[in-house]
Design an enzyme around this catalytic site. Structure first.
Site, PDB file in Angstrom:
ATOM      1  CG  HIS A   1      -1.677  -1.220   1.424  1.00 24.90           C
ATOM      2  ND1 HIS A   1      -2.832  -1.606   1.052  1.00 24.90           N
ATOM      3  CD2 HIS A   1      -1.314  -2.342   2.189  1.00 24.90           C
ATOM      4  CE1 HIS A   1      -3.284  -2.841   1.169  1.00 24.90           C
ATOM      5  NE2 HIS A   1      -2.409  -3.118   2.103  1.00 24.90           N
TER       6      HIS A   1
ATOM      7  CB  SER B   1      13.342  22.849 -15.049  1.00 24.38           C
ATOM      8  OG  SER B   1      12.498  23.977 -15.359  1.00 24.38           O
TER       9      SER B   1
ATOM     10  CE  LYS C   1      11.209  20.797 -10.648  1.00 26.73           C
ATOM     11  NZ  LYS C   1      10.565  19.490 -11.186  1.00 26.73           N
TER      12      LYS C   1
END
Ligand code: ARG
Length: 469
Positions: free
Chosen positions: A156, A277, A283
């Site tokens: 999960h 980016s 990034k």
């Protein structure tokens, strides 16, 4: 417009109709298979006395020169021909004259295209298999080197029990191994030659279909001429196998994206496999993993498209089936590209072992082992579960882990705890005690890795190869 079938017509095809109908823009990919099939056909025709040896030799010479010139770039496939079959035949007649006009004896484009596509897919299956094998080799070597790289196992997406990187990667090893098995099955099921089925009802010439099939490396000829020209089952199962490969890659990519995120930091993708980016200078994005995940939808699309195309088609050949080509070619190109890139990305990825181990230590991944410890001291499991549950609650309040509590704190919840609990709930013990076959304990893993090595050494004994190439 250069058509094979003008005789019965009194008017030229409308240009838009011609363009809509033509397949040369994409079936030109099949030129090698088309020539290979034609050579086998003509060899068989000569053996049966349907063509003379001289005619056969002239046709083979012509076809071989077409192939060579296409390969060295001196001959170009132009779109004034309807499809690759028309192109090759027209060029052959240009080169060898009368003998070339006999090539199509006892053959239809329906069995011809069925053959070409099978030959193409058969060869691609082997190439995809090799790419899968490369990926499996990389996974196995990472597994061997990470038997003690601890990390949390999740259910999960919640931390569950500790595992190792070797164990986690081993799950993917099994998946890609099954993908190879699937390809192998498909290969053997599809490896029958449709040539000789004619348009749909065979032919009146005394063809030797067994001989053509053996020349082209097939197990044998197909057994029903209508099925031969209209069967696309093998492509459907092939596209299903391609979809499954993509589904496996996509799950793996999803994990890579998570692991590479600022929150996890389990891995760092290499600069060569990352992108930046245009606006945010900090990034470093996992675009390759995202693209592989994204392209999965595209490959699933080919499967659903072909299934839908085939569902309402009466026997035997119908033009709808021409749609199989672009779908299959696209799926093959996509899967091959994704497999190659994925393996390269994995090879250059750095695993932050300390961060992984640290993450495995918090989040109570040792709670089951703590309960098992109590069971070892005679506490029934259901009671032990309750005791450890209380302990976890206490730890959450104190913002600490079970292993950091003092013996007094532990005993306050259950007097059964002794000093040996610390060893029992340590990360190493939690992993190493899991020794059932298939579990993460390093001794169990070593056995599985040994089997993996043997598996990679044993070559898939391909049954066939064509004589023509
Ligand atoms: N381009 C066709 C295809 O891919 C070849 C077979 C054409 N046969 C025919 N009867 N028109 O299916």
């Amino acid at each position: 417009m250069a058509q094979l079938w003008g005789g019965r017509f009194t008017k030229e095809t409308d240009q838009l109709v011609y363009n809509f109908n033509a397949s040369i823009s994409f079936d030109k990919k099949l030129y090698r298979q088309d020539i290979e099939g034609s050579i086998a056909h003509v060899v068989m025709l000569a053996k049966q006395g349907i063509l003379t040896t001289e005619e056969k030799d002239a046709v083979i010479k012509g076809l071989t020169s077409i192939r060579e010139e296409l390969e060295d770039g001196t001959l170009e496939i132009t779109e004034e021909y309807e499809d690759i079959h028309s192109f090759v035949e027209a060029k052959l007649i240009e080169r060898v004259g009368e003998a070339g006009k006999k090539l199509h004896t006892g053959r239809s484009r329906n069995d011809q295209v069925a053959l070409d596509m099978r030959l193409y897919t058969r060869a691609e299956i082997l190439e995809i298999d090799l790419l899968l094998k490369d990926l499996l080799k990389e996974l196995l070597s990472l597994m061997e080197n990470n038997l003690e790289t601890y990390m949390p196992g999740f259910t999960h997406l919640q931390k569950a029990q500790p595992v190792t990187l070797a164990h986690h990667l081993g799950a993917y090893f099994e998946m890609f191994k099954r993908d190879r098995e699937r390809l192998k099955d498909i290969y053997s099921r599809m490896n029958y030659c449709p040539l000789g089925a004619g348009a749909l009802a065979g032919t009146t010439y005394p063809l030797d279909r067994n001989y053509t099939a053996s020349l082209l490396g097939f197990e044998g000829p197909t057994l029903n001429s209508m099925d031969s020209v209209s069967d696309r089952d093998y492509l459907i199962e092939f596209l299903a196998a391609m979809s499954t490969i993509m589904m496996h890659l996509s799950r793996f990519c999803e994990e890579i994206i998570l692991w590479n995120s600022n929150e996890y930091r389990f891995i760092e993708l290499d600069d060569t496999y990352s992108t930046g980016s245009s606006i945010m200078p900090q990034k470093k994005n996992p675009d390759i993993a995202e693209l592989v995940r994204g392209k999965t939808g595209r490959v699933y699309g080919t499967l659903v498209s072909l299934l839908t195309t085939m569902k309402g088609i009466p026997l035997a050949y119908n033009k709808d089936m021409q749609e199989d080509k672009e779908l299959t070619f696209d799926a093959i190109d996509t899967v091959k590209g994704c497999l190659a890139l994925f393996t390269g990305m994995l090879k250059t990825t750095k695993f932050n072992k300390e961060i992984m181990a640290k993450s495995a230590m918090n989040g109570f991944t040792n709670a089951t082992d703590a309960a098992d410890y109590l069971v070892g001291k005679g506490v029934p499991f259901r009671d032990a579960h309750g005791i450890i549950g209380k302990l976890v609650l206490y730890c959450i309040e104190k913002q600490t882990g079970i292993e950091n509590l003092t013996l007094e704190e532990l005993k306050a919840v259950s007097p059964v705890f002794e000093a040996d609990v610390y060893e029992a709930v340590s990360l190493k013990t939690c992993v190493e005690k899991r020794l059932t076959l298939g579990a993460p304990g390093s001794e169990a893993m070593k056995e599985v890795i040994g089997l993996g090595k043997k598996y990679l050494e044993s070559e898939w004994a391909k049954t066939s190869d064509s004589i023509c190439f």
